[in-house]
Structure formats: C-alpha cells, structure tokens
Scaffold this motif. Structure first.
Motif: not given
Ligand code: HEB
Ligand code: HEB
Length: 453
Positions: A54-71
């Motif tokens: 859960a911890r490691r996935w959550a870290r990757g998720f943050v990067v995904v969200v950031a790009v999702g917000v820009v696009t």
C-alpha cells in the motif's frame, strides 16, 4: 499538399490529449482502491508485506495524479478553445458535472495529502486506513461525473431544442441521461480492471527477472484475484453496454458488427475484411450472438446500417476497435481466472500457497498490463468514433462545434511536446523512485526483515 483544416487539427489534438489523459486517469481511478485493499489485508492478516505494498503503490500514485491534473487541465482549456460552439451550446447543460469533477478532485486531493503524511502517526492502523476511503470515493466520483458528460454527448437529455438552441435546461436530467448507468459502470470497472492488471504485470515482471521474494508473490496474488473479479464484472457490464447501444445508438452497434440488413438471429462478426460493396470476407461469425448481445434472445431484431442515411454513419473501421476491446476482455478474463483456479487448491498449503505459477503464466500476466491499457484506449476510441459525425448526438456535428482559429497547428505541436515531456519525465521519476529504493531495502529498513533473510 496539406490544406490547413482547423476541424481536423482540433480533432487530432483532442484525441491526443484524451488518450494521454486517460492513461493517468485510469490508473488514478483504480490505484486508490488497490491501495485500500492492500492496506486492509495488511491490517487483517497482520502482514507487513501488504502494508508495504500500500505504501509503495501510494507513492507511485502521487506521480500519476500529478500528471492527471496537468493533462486534465489541458482538456478543460481545449474544450473552450477548440470546441467553442459546443461549449456555448451545451456548457450550461453539462456545467454541473464538470464542476462536480473538480470538486471530487479537491476532495480526493485533501484526503490524499493527509493519508500520505500520517503513516505511522496513529496508534490504531485502522484510523489510517479510514483515510484512504475518501480518496477511493473521490477518485471514483471523478470518473462518475466526467463520464456522465460523455453520456450526455451520446444521448443528450434534459433540454428542449428551439431553433438549434438548448433551452429549458435541466442539468440533473442531462447528467442522468440514458447512457449514464452503463457508461459509468463500464468505465469505473474497467479502470479497476486495468489498474489491477498493470500492478500485477509489475509483480510478474519482477518475478520473471529472477526475484523470488514473497512480497512480489503476494502482490501478484492480490492483484490477480481482484483482476478476476473485475474481469467478470467487465464482461457482464459490457453486455449491458451492448444492450444500451441496441436501444439508443443502434447505428453504433451496427457499425461495430458490420451489420447491414435489419434481421433477427443476427451473428456476431469477428475480424474480417469489408469489400467495396459491403460484403464481409474472412470473418469468424458466431451465429445469433449479436441478437443475444443486443436483446438477450436469438429472436431479437437488430437494426442494420442500411436504415440510416449514409452521411450519418460512423466510419466502419470501428469494427476493429470493438473487436480488439472484446478480445482483450476475454484475454484478461482467461488469464486471471486461470491463475486463480490454478492456485485455488494450494490456498491452505503454507509452502505451495504462493508458488503455484509457471513462467508462461508470468509472461501472460506481464503482457496483460499493457494489453489492458490498450483495451481501455480502444474502448474509448470505439465509443467516440462510433458517435461520428456528431459531437452531441443528433443535435450538433463535430465540424459545427469546432473553432475556425488559424493557429490550431501550433497548439498541436506545443501540446504534443508537453505530453512527450510529461510522459518521459513521469516514466523516469517512477523508475527511479522504485529502482533506487528496492523492496528488499525498504523491508530491512523498516525492520520487517533482517538482512539476508
Ligand atoms: Fe479527467 C483530472 C477534465 C476525462 C478521471 N480531469 C482532471 C482535471 C480536469 C479534467 C480539468 C484536473 C483536476 C480538476 O478536476 O481540476 N477529464 C476532464 C475532461 C474530460 C476528462 C474535460 C473529458 C472530456 N477524466 C476523464 C475520464 C476519467 C477522468 C474519462 C476517468 C475515467 N480526471 C480523472 C481523474 C483525475 C482527473 C481520476 C484526477 C487526477 C488523477 O489522475 O487522479
Ligand atoms: Fe468495453 C465502451 C462492450 C470489454 C473498456 N464497451 C464499450 C461499449 C460497449 C462495450 C458496447 C460502447 C458503449 C457506448 O458507446 O455507450 N466491452 C464491451 C464488451 C466487452 C468489453 C461486450 C467484453 C467483455 N471494455 C472491455 C474491456 C475494457 C473496456 C476489457 C478495458 C480494459 N469499453 C471500454 C471503455 C469504453 C468502452 C473505456 C468507453 C466508455 C463507454 O462505456 O462508452
């Protein structure tokens, strides 16, 4: 040679933007649920491996969200810049869900922030787990609201059309249009399915690369069991989407199946080639299957393409997009269910419990990640191209909606560069994040395992 055509360029730019956004949006919707399940299992089984997942996935998720917000912001901009007449005509009709998506995003972002900074800060692990629930709800609500907008474009509801103007608008009716139930559930479930397979692919890849760590095996099991559940649900809801098309967008269904004559006992057409006079060659036909997909019985009459004026038909290559999506659905279903069944009889055997898979199976799962994303892409391309020539079905065409600006070509170049940079950067960041801090180190550092264990 190339005539400047703002409509064509607007369409290309929108297609590129949405295809790029959907990669991050899909994982953005699915990841919180997977994180929540992993954290839950970590607590229930008192197993730190799941908690670390859960911890490691959550870290990757943050990067995904950031790009999702820009696009996502790029889409918002482009909606008004490239499709001004669409936004002018329908803006007040779909404003409610568009606004609600932003609201859902803020809701998600606030709780995500708290969630990330409060690992190990609570006495009870359960309290930290509870914080991920609003993140799951927020992400899924984003998908819900935005998909109702797409539903509206397919089955516009909640207004009167007076001289080409949308009046007497009821935003709630527009939001809960006839496409909403099947579209929303198909989109949300396939987001979960695709994310489960992408995470499974990563675990399978690690195991193929020679890691034998129980951490990756547990990840593989968890993602494949959830993957199997969502694959079954996807097939069931995909069937309902077919029935929806039959009732509300028969031309899309007929185009998907190259179905020209209105008949009952209609077959499903797989693959094949269309000749100039609309003969289907080299295709695999499943008798009665289209009638069953459309209406549940072999006697269901399915409307053929010949009933529609030619200029209102979508391009017939959407057939291949539909085939690819359905084929991928079958592939994911087969792989995940096979995995679950093969491991079923080992479930009480502590030694064999996490070892019941072959290298071939790992290959099939590793391929399943990118393949699932391809399924999502072909699903969207099918749904959107299958609505052509309309932007709002039966009300406004795409060319009527487009801008007449002379500078869309420059925008196209600039945005493509932006997406290339975003894509490469996020890939590098994610890779570094996980490569420079491997699971084995983190397990030792957190005192979950000893060195060399
Ligand atoms: Fe999205 C994000 C828009 C589609 C999911 N988006 C976003 C944003 C925007 C948008 C603006 C940013 C943020 C805010 O809210 O502000 N989208 C949009 C549009 C569209 C879309 C306009 C269409 C046209 N999405 C979509 C879809 C989906 C989504 C389809 C699903 C499926 N999004 C999303 C999410 C998000 C977003 C989830 C958050 C971020 C992440 O990634 O997570
Ligand atoms: Fe899908 C879409 C069906 C699988 C993703 N789909 C769609 C449609 C239909 C279907 C009919 C159209 C709708 C409208 O337009 O409204 N699917 C189906 C089926 C199947 C499937 C039958 C088999 C199982 N999908 C699938 C998968 C995926 C998908 C696997 C992924 C992964 N889709 C999709 C998407 C879309 C679709 C994304 C778009 C949206 C909507 O819903 O539309």
């Amino acid at each position: 040679m190339f005539e400047y055509d703002p409509v064509l360029y607007s369409r290309i730019l929108t297609a590129i933007t949405l295809s790029f956004h959907i990669i991050f949006a899909t994982v953005g919707v699915g990841a919180p649920l997977m994180i929540a399940i992993a954290e839950w299992m970590g607590i229930k089984r008192n197993d730190p491996h799941y908690t670390l997942l859960a911890r490691r996935w959550a870290r990757g998720f943050v990067v995904v969200v950031a790009v999702g917000v820009v696009t996502g912001t790029a889409i918002g901009l482009q909606l008004s810049l490239l499709w001004p007449n669409f936004m002018q005509a329908a803006g007040h009709t779909i404003g409610l869900p568009l606004f609600m998506e932003v609201f859902a995003f803020f809701f998600e972002a606030i709780f995500l922030g708290i969630y990330l900074y409060t690992w190990d800060r609570f006495k009870s692990k359960m309290k930290h787990f509870l914080l991920v629930i609003p993140v799951v709800i927020g992400a899924t609500a984003s998908a819900f609201f935005i998909t109702t907008v797409n539903g509206f474009m397919n089955t516009p509801y909640g207004f009167d059309l007076v001289d080409g103007v949308l009046t007497n608008v009821s935003p709630l009716q527009a939001m809960f249009n006839p496409a909403t139930p099947t579209k929303v559930s198909h989109v949300i479930i396939t987001c979960y399915l695709t994310t489960a397979f992408i995470l499974a692919a990563i675990a399978a890849f690690k195991l193929m690369r020679g890691s034998n760590h129980i951490y990756h095996k547990k990840a593989l099991h968890m993602t494949m069991v959830t993957g199997a559940v969502f694959a079954i649900a996807t097939a069931a809801i995909g069937d309902l989407s077919g029935k929806f098309l039959h009732e509300y967008q028969p031309e899309k269904l007929a185009a998907a199946e190259w179905h020209f004559e209105t008949t009952s006992e209609a077959p499903l057409v797989l693959g094949g080639v269309l000749t100039e006079d609309n003969e289907v060659n080299y295709a695999l036909e499943i008798p009665y299957a289209l009638s069953i997909l459309a209406g549940g019985t072999t006697g269901e009459e399915v409307i053929g393409l010949n009933e529609f004026p030619e200029e209102e038909l979508p391009p017939l290559f959407v057939h291949y997009l539909f085939d690819i999506m359905v084929f991928i659905g079958m592939y994911l279903l087969l792989v995940s269910v096979a995995f679950v069944l093969m491991n079923w009889h080992n479930r009480f055997n502590p030694i064999k419990r996490f070892n019941g898979f072959s290298n071939k199976m790992l290959w099939a799962i590793a391929a399943g990640g990118p393949i699932a994303m391809l399924g999502t892409q072909s699903g969207w391309f099918f749904a959107e191209i299958g609505r052509q020539p309309w932007i709002i079905n039966g009300v406004m065409t795409v060319s009527e909606a487009a801008t007449s600006s002379q500078h869309v070509d420059i925008m196209l170049v600039l945005f493509s560069i932006l997406y290339a940079i975003l894509g490469v950067t996020s890939f590098i960041v994610l890779r570094r994040m996980f490569k420079h801090y491997p699971v084995e180190h983190e397990l030792v550092e957190r005192g979950i395992e000893r060195e060399g264990a």
